[in-house]
Design a protein around this motif. Structure first.
Motif, PDB file in Angstrom:
ATOM      1  N   GLY A 132     -30.289  -5.050 -11.897  1.00 55.91           N
ATOM      2  CA  GLY A 132     -28.897  -3.696 -11.254  1.00 55.91           C
ATOM      3  C   GLY A 132     -27.496  -4.967 -11.191  1.00 55.91           C
ATOM      4  N   PHE A 133     -25.949  -3.834 -10.796  1.00 55.61           N
ATOM      5  CA  PHE A 133     -24.844  -4.693 -10.486  1.00 55.61           C
ATOM      6  C   PHE A 133     -24.222  -3.435 -10.584  1.00 55.61           C
ATOM      7  N   GLY A 134     -23.201  -4.043  -9.902  1.00 51.73           N
ATOM      8  CA  GLY A 134     -22.122  -2.302  -9.475  1.00 51.73           C
ATOM      9  C   GLY A 134     -20.863  -3.455  -9.083  1.00 51.73           C
ATOM     10  N   PRO A 135     -19.642  -2.248  -7.826  1.00 42.80           N
ATOM     11  CA  PRO A 135     -18.981  -3.559  -8.066  1.00 42.80           C
ATOM     12  C   PRO A 135     -19.833  -3.231  -5.440  1.00 42.80           C
ATOM     13  N   TYR A 136     -18.663  -3.041  -5.345  1.00 42.78           N
ATOM     14  CA  TYR A 136     -19.089  -3.044  -3.537  1.00 42.78           C
ATOM     15  C   TYR A 136     -17.731  -2.353  -3.040  1.00 42.78           C
ATOM     16  N   VAL A 180     -13.938  -6.153  -0.977  1.00 43.03           N
ATOM     17  CA  VAL A 180     -14.168  -5.765  -1.682  1.00 43.03           C
ATOM     18  C   VAL A 180     -14.459  -6.693  -3.467  1.00 43.03           C
ATOM     19  N   GLY A 181     -15.720  -6.567  -3.410  1.00 49.93           N
ATOM     20  CA  GLY A 181     -16.441  -7.628  -4.755  1.00 49.93           C
ATOM     21  C   GLY A 181     -17.098  -6.870  -5.747  1.00 49.93           C
ATOM     22  N   GLY A 182     -18.092  -7.594  -5.506  1.00 52.71           N
ATOM     23  CA  GLY A 182     -19.382  -7.405  -6.863  1.00 52.71           C
ATOM     24  C   GLY A 182     -21.061  -7.990  -6.627  1.00 52.71           C
ATOM     25  N   PHE A 198     -33.939  -8.897  -5.097  1.00 53.06           N
ATOM     26  CA  PHE A 198     -33.530 -10.398  -4.921  1.00 53.06           C
ATOM     27  C   PHE A 198     -32.448  -9.979  -5.086  1.00 53.06           C
ATOM     28  N   ASN A 199     -30.920 -10.234  -4.183  1.00 55.24           N
ATOM     29  CA  ASN A 199     -29.751  -9.605  -4.591  1.00 55.24           C
ATOM     30  C   ASN A 199     -28.716 -10.840  -4.327  1.00 55.24           C
ATOM     31  N   SER A 200     -27.625 -10.120  -4.668  1.00 54.83           N
ATOM     32  CA  SER A 200     -26.260 -11.846  -4.304  1.00 54.83           C
ATOM     33  C   SER A 200     -24.945 -10.756  -4.568  1.00 54.83           C
ATOM     34  N   SER A 201     -24.096 -11.509  -3.966  1.00 55.55           N
ATOM     35  CA  SER A 201     -22.818 -11.266  -3.866  1.00 55.55           C
ATOM     36  C   SER A 201     -21.924 -11.923  -4.334  1.00 55.55           C
ATOM     37  N   LEU A 202     -20.462 -11.273  -4.562  1.00 60.32           N
ATOM     38  CA  LEU A 202     -19.582 -12.332  -4.744  1.00 60.32           C
ATOM     39  C   LEU A 202     -18.357 -11.338  -4.570  1.00 60.32           C
ATOM     40  N   GLY A 203     -17.078 -11.644  -3.471  1.00 64.43           N
ATOM     41  CA  GLY A 203     -16.650 -11.217  -2.864  1.00 64.43           C
ATOM     42  C   GLY A 203     -15.078 -11.554  -3.678  1.00 64.43           C
ATOM     43  N   LEU A 204     -14.074 -10.594  -4.157  1.00 61.96           N
ATOM     44  CA  LEU A 204     -13.010 -10.551  -5.083  1.00 61.96           C
ATOM     45  C   LEU A 204     -11.734 -10.703  -4.613  1.00 61.96           C
TER      46      LEU A 204
END
Length: 231
Positions: A132-136, A180-182, A198-204
């Motif tokens: 999965g993927f998407g914004p947060y 805000v990120g993905g 397993f999850n990863s996130s990147l702030g935009l």
């Protein structure tokens, strides 16, 4: 002997058909889930002079809920809400009485996040693979900045403000509450609903509110979670 083989084959076929019907039924309705786990966070970007930040990871945790809504066979839309701790640890030059001293700063921030994800969950074995993927969108509250080192300033609460006062060059604790990120994740869900991800996130966006220098900071992180998806 031949009759026995036919009976066993028929029983196996009926069992597989029942399992497929159960899986299809479960797959065609919205399902609520809970999860929690550990995450390893950092803050990347540039310091006040425009140089790359050299922060190190800090260990935090997250807990959340989500609703999984079917879109098409094997594809879901997932919306949820989670608490997640974020931050980083790194060295800074701090000016005291016109003298530069080295201090270590550890930032800890609490976030409530709303992730919106597209999820692909094909059958693999008796369970489902998760991709999965998407914004947060996140909002921070109740953060803390801790300092150590010779002549280090006192610990202080994070000052959440959209734009920090220009004269606060030594605060090191001015942040915007909005993030805000993905995010991207993969894992496996067992037939009983227990899943491992397993999850990863990147702030935009730049979360630092200083405007009188080149300081720019973005949240990054990765982690592991265990959850349960109700049938």
């Amino acid at each position: 002997m031949k009759n026995h083989i036919i009976i066993v084959a028929a029983a196996l076929a009926m069992s597989l058909n029942t399992s497929a019907q159960t899986t299809t039924s479960t797959d065609s309705k919205a399902r609520f889930g809970i999860y929690g786990g550990v995450n390893f966070q950092n803050i990347n970007g540039k310091d006040a002079n425009g140089n790359k930040l050299e922060n190190s990871l800090v260990t935090k945790f997250h807990v959340g809920i989500s609703e999984e809504i079917p879109l098409a066979p094997d594809f879901k839309f997932q919306v949820g809400a989670q608490y997640i701790g974020k931050g980083a640890k790194g060295d800074f030059i701090y000016n005291v009485n016109n003298k530069d001293v080295l201090i270590t700063r550890e930032i800890s921030m609490n976030y409530i996040e709303v992730p919106l994800n597209l999820v692909y969950k094909p059958l693999v074995g008796s369970g489902r693979f998760i991709l999965g993927f998407g914004p947060y969108v996140g909002y921070s509250f109740g953060g803390k900045a801790k300092f150590t080192g010779t002549l280090a300033p006192a610990d202080r609460n994070i000052n959440y403000t959209k734009t920090a006062p220009i004269n606060e060059t030594n605060n090191f604790a001015n942040y915007k509450p909005l993030d805000v990120g993905g995010n991207f994740f993969f894992g496996y869900e067992l037939r009983n609903g227990i899943n491992f991800v397993f999850n990863s996130s990147l702030g935009l966006i730049n979360i630092n509110s200083q405007t009188n220098n080149k300081l720019a900071e973005k949240n990054t992180g990765f982690g592991l979670s265990i959850g349960y998806r109700f049938k």
